[in-house]
Scaffold this motif. Structure first.
Motif, PDB file in Angstrom:
ATOM      1  N   SER A   1       0.841  -1.198   0.000  1.00  0.00           N
ATOM      2  CA  SER A   1       0.000   0.000   0.000  1.00  0.00           C
ATOM      3  C   SER A   1       0.877   1.249   0.000  1.00  0.00           C
ATOM      4  CB  SER A   1      -0.920   0.019   1.228  1.00  0.00           C
ATOM      5  OG  SER A   1      -1.664   1.226   1.275  1.00  0.00           O
ATOM      6  N   GLU A   2       0.443   2.265  -0.729  1.00  0.00           N
ATOM      7  CA  GLU A   2       1.135   3.552  -0.762  1.00  0.00           C
ATOM      8  C   GLU A   2       0.683   4.452   0.386  1.00  0.00           C
ATOM      9  OE1 GLU A   2       3.508   4.671  -2.531  1.00  0.00           O
ATOM     10  OE2 GLU A   2       3.669   3.334  -4.265  1.00  0.00           O
TER      11      GLU A   2
ATOM     12  N   THR B   1      -3.499   9.163   0.390  1.00  0.00           N
ATOM     13  CA  THR B   1      -2.548   8.216  -0.184  1.00  0.00           C
ATOM     14  C   THR B   1      -1.279   8.960  -0.579  1.00  0.00           C
ATOM     15  OG1 THR B   1      -4.357   6.869  -1.036  1.00  0.00           O
ATOM     16  CG2 THR B   1      -2.193   6.499  -1.999  1.00  0.00           C
ATOM     17  N   GLY B   2      -0.139   8.324  -0.374  1.00  0.00           N
ATOM     18  CA  GLY B   2       1.119   8.940  -0.769  1.00  0.00           C
ATOM     19  C   GLY B   2       1.745   9.736   0.364  1.00  0.00           C
ATOM     20  N   ARG B   3       2.887  10.364   0.051  1.00  0.00           N
ATOM     21  CA  ARG B   3       3.672  11.037   1.083  1.00  0.00           C
ATOM     22  C   ARG B   3       3.246  12.476   1.351  1.00  0.00           C
ATOM     23  NH1 ARG B   3       8.250   8.631   2.916  1.00  0.00           N
ATOM     24  NH2 ARG B   3       8.931   6.743   1.869  1.00  0.00           N
TER      25      ARG B   3
ATOM     26  N   ARG C   1      -5.644   9.052  10.911  1.00  0.00           N
ATOM     27  CA  ARG C   1      -7.005   9.541  11.143  1.00  0.00           C
ATOM     28  C   ARG C   1      -8.049   8.574  10.596  1.00  0.00           C
ATOM     29  NH1 ARG C   1      -8.473  13.905   8.499  1.00  0.00           N
ATOM     30  NH2 ARG C   1      -6.702  14.194   7.092  1.00  0.00           N
ATOM     31  N   ALA C   2      -7.617   7.379  10.226  1.00  0.00           N
ATOM     32  CA  ALA C   2      -8.523   6.432   9.587  1.00  0.00           C
ATOM     33  C   ALA C   2      -8.164   5.006   9.979  1.00  0.00           C
ATOM     34  CB  ALA C   2      -8.455   6.593   8.066  1.00  0.00           C
TER      35      ALA C   2
ATOM     36  N   SER D   1      -7.074  -5.043  -2.817  1.00  0.00           N
ATOM     37  CA  SER D   1      -7.957  -3.894  -2.622  1.00  0.00           C
ATOM     38  C   SER D   1      -7.844  -3.344  -1.196  1.00  0.00           C
ATOM     39  CB  SER D   1      -9.410  -4.281  -2.905  1.00  0.00           C
ATOM     40  OG  SER D   1      -9.866  -5.239  -1.968  1.00  0.00           O
ATOM     41  N   GLU D   2      -8.295  -2.098  -1.022  1.00  0.00           N
ATOM     42  CA  GLU D   2      -8.277  -1.436   0.272  1.00  0.00           C
ATOM     43  C   GLU D   2      -9.637  -0.813   0.548  1.00  0.00           C
ATOM     44  OE1 GLU D   2      -3.577   0.021   0.103  1.00  0.00           O
ATOM     45  OE2 GLU D   2      -5.208   1.492   0.064  1.00  0.00           O
ATOM     46  N   GLU D   3     -10.060  -0.887   1.808  1.00  0.00           N
ATOM     47  CA  GLU D   3     -11.251  -0.188   2.261  1.00  0.00           C
ATOM     48  C   GLU D   3     -10.856   0.615   3.489  1.00  0.00           C
ATOM     49  OE1 GLU D   3     -14.280  -3.008   3.100  1.00  0.00           O
ATOM     50  OE2 GLU D   3     -14.415  -3.756   1.052  1.00  0.00           O
TER      51      GLU D   3
END
Length: 223
Positions: A89-90, A118-120, A127-128, A138-140
């Motif tokens: 994951s990024e 997502t990302g830097r 916070r999630a 996949s991501e949720e």
């Protein structure tokens, strides 16, 4: 200690394994053996600032090339000693968690406290909560809010659970605007829906590291 090498003891046989690169790892999610390989899922950082804390970091800390942890899968070939690593994951994350019954065996899902982006660039504190499907990639996730910060997600199986993700995710959420904490309870099969229940705690709970969920009979034995 040589950061370019990793020593592994497997049974009575000792192997010296060349690591692909130097990384810093606080937390491993799980590890298991499959088809002659040891598979390890971890949150790895390319660098780490041991002097950083929430009192002294500035906004620039959360921008490239900040020391952001990301979810990786490392495969170690027990015959050759070769290592292959994949970035899963990024998204910046920490505290990888799985159901306790999956410890040491193959798991399909892993849960993390994660960044809202997502990302830097501007990744910021967690916070999630994210659920990663390791079979299809996949991501949720569910973002709690701009000033709400998440701790380690803990999996609690349902009674007579049917399936690895048949249960609830428990996570302590700190609301910086109200200076209060709550325990959020999420359906592990539907993270994007958000909490199905939330318990307001009587006092702000300081940030912690780890917890676990056990059945009532286990606690009674401990007492």
């Amino acid at each position: 200690f040589s950061p370019e090498r990793m020593i592994s003891c497997i049974g009575t046989r000792r192997m010296e394994i060349e690591a692909p690169k130097s990384q810093f790892v606080f937390h491993h999610g799980n590890a298991y053996e499959e088809d002659g390989e040891v598979i390890v899922d971890s949150v790895a950082l390319d660098s780490f600032d041991f002097e950083a804390n929430m009192d002294n970091v500035k906004a620039s800390y959360f921008f490239n090339p900040g020391p952001m942890g990301r979810l990786h899968r490392t495969k170690i070939d027990l015959k050759t000693g070769n290592i292959a690593q994949t970035l899963l994951s990024e998204r910046g994350c920490e505290f990888p968690s799985i159901p306790m019954k999956s410890t040491g065996v193959k798991h399909n899902y892993i849960y993390t406290a994660c960044s809202a982006v997502t990302g830097r660039a501007g990744w910021g504190p967690n916070r999630a909560v994210m659920k990663s499907d390791l079979e299809n990639g996949s991501e949720e996730l569910f973002v709690f809010g701009a000033k709400k910060f998440t701790g380690e997600p803990i999996f609690a199986p349902k009674m007579n659970a049917n399936g690895e993700d048949d249960g609830y995710i428990l996570v302590v959420v700190y609301d910086a605007e109200k200076d209060s904490s709550s325990l959020a309870i999420m359906d592990a099969k539907n993270i994007v829906k958000g909490p199905v229940a939330e318990i307001q705690l009587p006092a702000r709970l300081p940030y912690g590291l780890h917890g676990s969920w056990v059945q009532p009979e286990v606690t009674s034995l401990a007492l």
